[in-house]
Design a protein around this motif. Structure first.
Motif, PDB file in Angstrom:
ATOM      1  N   ARG A  97     -65.579  54.917  96.865  1.00 32.99           N
ATOM      2  CA  ARG A  97     -66.765  55.057  96.014  1.00 32.99           C
ATOM      3  C   ARG A  97     -67.885  54.111  96.459  1.00 32.99           C
ATOM      4  N   GLY A  98     -67.780  53.541  97.673  1.00 41.19           N
ATOM      5  CA  GLY A  98     -68.952  52.852  98.217  1.00 41.19           C
ATOM      6  C   GLY A  98     -68.835  51.359  98.430  1.00 41.19           C
ATOM      7  N   ALA A  99     -67.629  50.775  98.355  1.00 39.70           N
ATOM      8  CA  ALA A  99     -67.491  49.329  98.561  1.00 39.70           C
ATOM      9  C   ALA A  99     -68.008  48.909  99.934  1.00 39.70           C
ATOM     10  N   LYS A 100     -67.732  49.741 100.917  1.00 42.00           N
ATOM     11  CA  LYS A 100     -68.132  49.420 102.289  1.00 42.00           C
ATOM     12  C   LYS A 100     -69.650  49.215 102.389  1.00 42.00           C
ATOM     13  N   GLN A 101     -70.420  50.116 101.700  1.00 48.72           N
ATOM     14  CA  GLN A 101     -71.883  50.005 101.727  1.00 48.72           C
ATOM     15  C   GLN A 101     -72.331  48.689 101.096  1.00 48.72           C
ATOM     16  N   LEU A 102     -71.619  48.266 100.027  1.00 49.72           N
ATOM     17  CA  LEU A 102     -71.983  47.009  99.361  1.00 49.72           C
ATOM     18  C   LEU A 102     -71.736  45.821 100.293  1.00 49.72           C
ATOM     19  N   ILE A 103     -70.611  45.891 101.035  1.00 47.39           N
ATOM     20  CA  ILE A 103     -70.299  44.815 101.988  1.00 47.39           C
ATOM     21  C   ILE A 103     -71.406  44.743 103.034  1.00 47.39           C
ATOM     22  N   ASN A 104     -71.801  45.920 103.547  1.00 46.16           N
ATOM     23  CA  ASN A 104     -72.868  45.963 104.551  1.00 46.16           C
ATOM     24  C   ASN A 104     -74.175  45.418 103.989  1.00 46.16           C
ATOM     25  N   GLN A 105     -74.427  45.745 102.723  1.00 48.19           N
ATOM     26  CA  GLN A 105     -75.680  45.315 102.097  1.00 48.19           C
ATOM     27  C   GLN A 105     -75.770  43.784 102.054  1.00 48.19           C
ATOM     28  N   LEU A 106     -74.661  43.124 101.686  1.00 42.40           N
ATOM     29  CA  LEU A 106     -74.679  41.657 101.616  1.00 42.40           C
ATOM     30  C   LEU A 106     -74.876  41.056 103.004  1.00 42.40           C
ATOM     31  N   LYS A 107     -74.316  41.711 103.993  1.00 42.89           N
ATOM     32  CA  LYS A 107     -74.496  41.262 105.377  1.00 42.89           C
ATOM     33  C   LYS A 107     -75.979  41.354 105.761  1.00 42.89           C
ATOM     34  N   GLU A 108     -76.588  42.509 105.436  1.00 45.72           N
ATOM     35  CA  GLU A 108     -77.995  42.725 105.794  1.00 45.72           C
ATOM     36  C   GLU A 108     -78.934  41.818 105.009  1.00 45.72           C
ATOM     37  N   ASP A 109     -78.730  41.763 103.692  1.00 48.96           N
ATOM     38  CA  ASP A 109     -79.670  41.045 102.824  1.00 48.96           C
ATOM     39  C   ASP A 109     -79.505  39.528 102.897  1.00 48.96           C
ATOM     40  N   MET A 110     -78.242  39.058 102.980  1.00 50.37           N
ATOM     41  CA  MET A 110     -78.007  37.615 102.822  1.00 50.37           C
ATOM     42  C   MET A 110     -77.236  36.999 103.986  1.00 50.37           C
ATOM     43  N   ASP A 111     -76.981  37.786 105.028  1.00 50.93           N
ATOM     44  CA  ASP A 111     -76.186  37.316 106.167  1.00 50.93           C
ATOM     45  C   ASP A 111     -74.836  36.770 105.692  1.00 50.93           C
ATOM     46  N   LEU A 112     -74.257  37.481 104.740  1.00 55.94           N
ATOM     47  CA  LEU A 112     -73.002  37.033 104.123  1.00 55.94           C
ATOM     48  C   LEU A 112     -71.876  37.986 104.507  1.00 55.94           C
ATOM     49  N   GLU A 113     -70.860  37.427 105.191  1.00 55.20           N
ATOM     50  CA  GLU A 113     -69.732  38.270 105.610  1.00 55.20           C
ATOM     51  C   GLU A 113     -68.475  37.895 104.841  1.00 55.20           C
ATOM     52  N   PRO A 114     -67.516  38.820 104.749  1.00 52.84           N
ATOM     53  CA  PRO A 114     -66.253  38.507 104.052  1.00 52.84           C
ATOM     54  C   PRO A 114     -65.630  37.223 104.597  1.00 52.84           C
ATOM     55  N   GLY A 115     -65.238  36.319 103.721  1.00 52.38           N
ATOM     56  CA  GLY A 115     -64.657  35.036 104.132  1.00 52.38           C
ATOM     57  C   GLY A 115     -65.715  33.972 104.367  1.00 52.38           C
ATOM     58  N   GLY A 116     -66.985  34.366 104.322  1.00 52.16           N
ATOM     59  CA  GLY A 116     -68.058  33.426 104.658  1.00 52.16           C
ATOM     60  C   GLY A 116     -68.824  32.930 103.438  1.00 52.16           C
ATOM     61  N   THR A 117     -69.768  32.036 103.709  1.00 52.56           N
ATOM     62  CA  THR A 117     -70.613  31.443 102.672  1.00 52.56           C
ATOM     63  C   THR A 117     -72.056  31.484 103.173  1.00 52.56           C
ATOM     64  N   THR A 118     -72.993  31.707 102.265  1.00 58.79           N
ATOM     65  CA  THR A 118     -74.399  31.727 102.695  1.00 58.79           C
ATOM     66  C   THR A 118     -74.831  30.333 103.125  1.00 58.79           C
ATOM     67  N   GLU A 119     -75.872  30.291 103.946  1.00 59.93           N
ATOM     68  CA  GLU A 119     -76.301  29.017 104.523  1.00 59.93           C
ATOM     69  C   GLU A 119     -76.711  28.015 103.452  1.00 59.93           C
ATOM     70  N   ASP A 120     -77.305  28.511 102.355  1.00 61.02           N
ATOM     71  CA  ASP A 120     -77.742  27.599 101.297  1.00 61.02           C
ATOM     72  C   ASP A 120     -76.592  27.186 100.373  1.00 61.02           C
ATOM     73  N   GLY A 121     -75.380  27.687 100.658  1.00 59.52           N
ATOM     74  CA  GLY A 121     -74.221  27.291  99.868  1.00 59.52           C
ATOM     75  C   GLY A 121     -74.173  27.938  98.488  1.00 59.52           C
ATOM     76  N   MET A 122     -75.036  28.914  98.230  1.00 58.56           N
ATOM     77  CA  MET A 122     -75.090  29.542  96.893  1.00 58.56           C
ATOM     78  C   MET A 122     -73.955  30.543  96.680  1.00 58.56           C
ATOM     79  N   PHE A 123     -73.678  31.385  97.697  1.00 53.45           N
ATOM     80  CA  PHE A 123     -72.698  32.461  97.503  1.00 53.45           C
ATOM     81  C   PHE A 123     -71.641  32.465  98.606  1.00 53.45           C
ATOM     82  N   SER A 124     -70.422  32.794  98.203  1.00 56.92           N
ATOM     83  CA  SER A 124     -69.407  33.108  99.203  1.00 56.92           C
ATOM     84  C   SER A 124     -68.793  34.447  98.851  1.00 56.92           C
TER      85      SER A 124
END
Lengths: 165, 573
Positions: A97-124
């Motif tokens: 039902r679209g989880a993959k697209q959401l994962i891609n979206q976070l990668k595109e919008d926030m450079d956030l990958e599974p297992g990772g944390t954003t550079e500003d430390g706000m989200f993992s």
């Protein structure tokens, strides 16, 4: 509570003391390894080398074994997590039902990958396999809050809300 | 207890309760292939190669972990059993590089042999391969995770026999790797370099650091005077590299082979083993007389030295300050010998042939340069020497026996027994008894300190004083003895060897090295001792001459400068 890390990326004394307190009742009891690691992670947020060394020496477990357990179970992490922990369910129902697209979206919008944390430390971000809410798929949780039937616009809104906090 | 009756391949078999199906089959002369199985050390049923059919069981059972039961009916050779074993091996091989032709374990590899025995003729499953890089950080050992089949034999030896826990299974699933914690380099953790992992590895995932190229190079250099020393335990194992029986005493042919390779002088570490007895024996008597730190603990075994530095640094003052025989030899070759032979110390090159991987690390310790140069230049294991001899086309078993060169090749039976657990103790007792009592020993053999029992104790009466001695081999047993000392046991002298069986079971010895092989090599060591004219270190005329012409006296100034050393505490993590 203060930040766990000093500027040279070592755990602060305050947190080292907390770990010592957690270990105290389990001194010399190798059988309690997972429980102690769990408690340490819940207080410190992650399990850096110095925490694992303390646990190894405290419980009398070889460091190779401690790291073996930490690296085996995906619920343990050795790097600090973001202020907000996002999980996306990648179980079958959510996936189709679209989880993959959401994962891609976070990668595109926030450079956030599974297992990772954003550079500003706000989200993992972590992936999970089914949280038992298949009817709401795709499901995204942020900290303890569950968001169902998430799509592109909804995810953008959720992120914006947490960014404002 | 009554025995258990079962049927294996239509044969009636009777075994003790608690026996596994694998053991029962072996007792009945039926061969079941194994891969991850190491008797008494690693019995985990992980590789699924030893599968058998057990009547009434839903699936095939791993025979190494299946206990026998009354009336059990087992079949080891059905179509299904053969097919499934083969498939399991094919799956293991799907993540193993097909580099057999250039692999250091080629023709001595259990995986290769098993593939042949199970009739594998094609690589059925080709897919993603593990991509971990080899680890060359250790002075002694190379880890090549690409070749690892995750059988856990190395980790179980490291954890349960040596109790060092330098390596263990890390990560998960396809990414699983046998490595130190945090995948740190082996050369930077508390690995003691004993190489027991390399001895039990079925493939080349852990092997000795090959230094044969360095030796070929100096042998071809006419400006270098290349001398070689051979450790006691090598003479009873080198034959195995050429199909001879373990324990066959090959001293004379070993000397001949080394000369054929091109070494300028062939000397014997047994000479400095005798010298060690003179220094260490006197150190013991001095510590007893002057109230020094007791018990005194031997320092011949470099794996043991690194172990105590990491794990019991507070007990370092117990160690004898004597360098190991290998290092004493190097220091003397580059001082005494060059002086006598009129050679510039910069032109001599010292090679050791050792049953040991830890000796490679020891030779590189920066404090081991008391002659003004690195005392020992290159250490080769028994296995590396075997490879060089093969490469040179030397037919070992056809060689005529030759004698060692003088003076550093002269030795006694006391020197040769250093190769077995209990040997240093026995050699020391032979000399200490005579030095203290001034009488001749009525019987030279101290049987109480011989054999493969983990910890051996003996008490000897020296002119009215009782000397309590204890011998341990394998670091797990060493740990037990250290704990006894901490608990207040009154010992005077402790011999510790890092490897099970002592040097005859060293990490640089031919593969396989198992209990049976160790026993045979040990018998070979005592045969060699019996065959020597002189069997007490203090009666070695070359050692006596060394003291007279060069060193002065045991524990004298020159001895301290060349033959003694110090140790350093190291971190556990």
């Amino acid at each position: 509570m203060a930040e766990a890390l000093t500027c040279d990326n070592r755990l602060t004394q305050e947190y080292l003391d907390i770990v010592d307190e957690i270990i105290k009742p389990y001194r010399g009891q190798p059988g309690n390894l997972i429980q102690v690691l769990h408690k340490a992670q819940s207080r410190v947020g992650f399990l850096p080398r110095e925490v694992q060394v303390k646990v190894a020496d405290g419980l009398g477990v070889p460091l190779t074994k401690v790291y073996g357990v930490v690296s085996f179970y995906s619920l343990f992490n050795t790097l600090p997590k973001g202020k907000h922990k996002i999980t996306i369910c990648a179980g079958t129902a959510c996936y189709v039902r679209g989880a993959k697209q959401l994962i891609n979206q976070l990668k595109e919008d926030m450079d956030l990958e599974p297992g990772g944390t954003t550079e500003d430390g706000m989200f993992s971000l972590d992936l999970v396999r089914c949280i038992g809410a298949c009817g709401l798929g795709p499901v995204v949780t942020v900290d303890d809050e569950v968001h169902g039937k998430v799509h592109r616009e909804k995810l953008t809104k959720i992120m914006a809300k947490y960014k404002e906090e | 207890m009554s025995s258990i009756n079962l049927t294996i391949d239509n044969m009636q078999v009777q075994v003790e309760p608690g026996t596994t199906v694998l053991q029962a089959a072996r007792q009945a002369g039926i061969k079941i292939p194994t891969l991850c199985y190491l008797e008494e050390i690693n019995e985990i049923g992980a590789c699924r190669i030893c599968l058998v059919e057990v009547q009434g069981a839903r699936t095939l059972q791993a025979s190494c972990v299946t206990p026998v039961s009354e009336g059990m009916v087992v079949r080891t050779n059905t179509t299904q059993v053969r097919q499934v074993r083969k498939m399991n091996l094919e799956l293991i091989m799907s993540n193993h590089p097909q580099e057999c032709l250039t692999c250091p374990r080629s023709t001595n590899c259990e995986l290769q042999q098993l593939a042949s025995e199970l009739g594998i003729t094609e690589i059925k499953f080709a897919g993603e391969m593990s991509s971990y890089e080899p680890d060359y950080s250790s002075a002694s050992l190379v880890r090549d995770p690409r070749k690892c089949i995750l059988c856990r034999r190395c980790t179980s030896v490291c954890e349960n026999v040596q109790k060092v826990n330098a390596i263990g299974p890390q990560e998960r699933g396809f990414n699983t790797i046998v490595a130190p914690a945090f995948l740190e380099p082996l050369g930077e953790v508390s690995c003691v370099n004993c190489g027991q992992c390399a001895l039990v590895c079925p493939t080349a995932a852990i092997h000795e650091k090959d230094q044969t190229a360095e030796v070929w190079k100096v042998l071809a250099d006419p400006k270098k005077h290349v001398v070689v020393q051979t450790a006691p335990a090598v003479r009873v194992s080198i034959g195995e590299m050429f199909g001879l029986q373990p324990g066959s005493v090959e001293t004379g042919r070993l000397v001949a082979a080394l000369r054929k390779l091109g070494f300028d002088r062939v000397f014997d570490t047994d000479f400095t083993a005798d010298l060690t007895i003179m220094e260490e024996g006197n150190e013991l008597l001095q510590r007893i007389k002057e109230g020094g730190k007791l018990p005194l603990v031997t320092s011949c075994s470099p794996g043991w030295i690194k172990y105590i530095e990491h794990f019991y640094p507070e007990m370092l003052p117990h160690l004898s300050t004597c360098k190991s025989p290998q290092q004493m030899f190097g220091a003397l070759a580059k001082s005494y010998y060059v002086e006598q032979a009129g050679i510039d110390a910069a032109d001599i090159f010292v090679v050791s042939i050792m049953p040991c991987t830890a000796k490679k690390f020891e030779a590189g310790r920066h404090e081991m340069a008391d002659s003004g140069h690195q005392d020992v230049d290159v250490v080769l294991t028994t296995r590396e020497l075997g490879k060089m001899l093969r490469e040179a086309g030397i037919e070992f078993s056809a060689l005529a026996e030759e004698e060692y060169d003088a003076p550093l090749g002269m030795s006694t039976g006391a020197g040769v027994i250093f190769g077995s657990t209990g040997g240093v103790m026995e050699a020391a007792l032979r000399t200490a008894y005579e030095l203290v009592t001034g009488e001749t020993l009525p019987a030279l053999d101290f049987h109480a300190v011989r054999g493969l029992e983990g910890v051996k104790e003996a008490s000897v009466n020296l002119n009215g004083t009782t000397l309590n001695a204890v011998v341990a081999h394998g670091l797990g047993n060493a740990m037990d003895v250290l704990e006894r000392v901490k608990a207040g046991h009154q010992y005077h002298f402790i011999e510790i060897m890092c490897c099970p069986g002592g040097c005859i079971g060293g990490g640089g010895q031919p593969i396989p090295t198992n209990r049976e092989v160790r026993e045979k090599r040990m018998a070979g060591i005592y045969n060699a001792d019996q065959g020597m004219v002189i069997r007490k270190s203090h009666e070695n005329p070359a050692v006596q001459a060394l003291y007279k012409d060069f060193l002065g006296e045991p524990l004298g100034h020159k001895s301290h400068q060349l033959l003694h050393t110090h140790y350093m505490p190291r971190n556990r993590h």
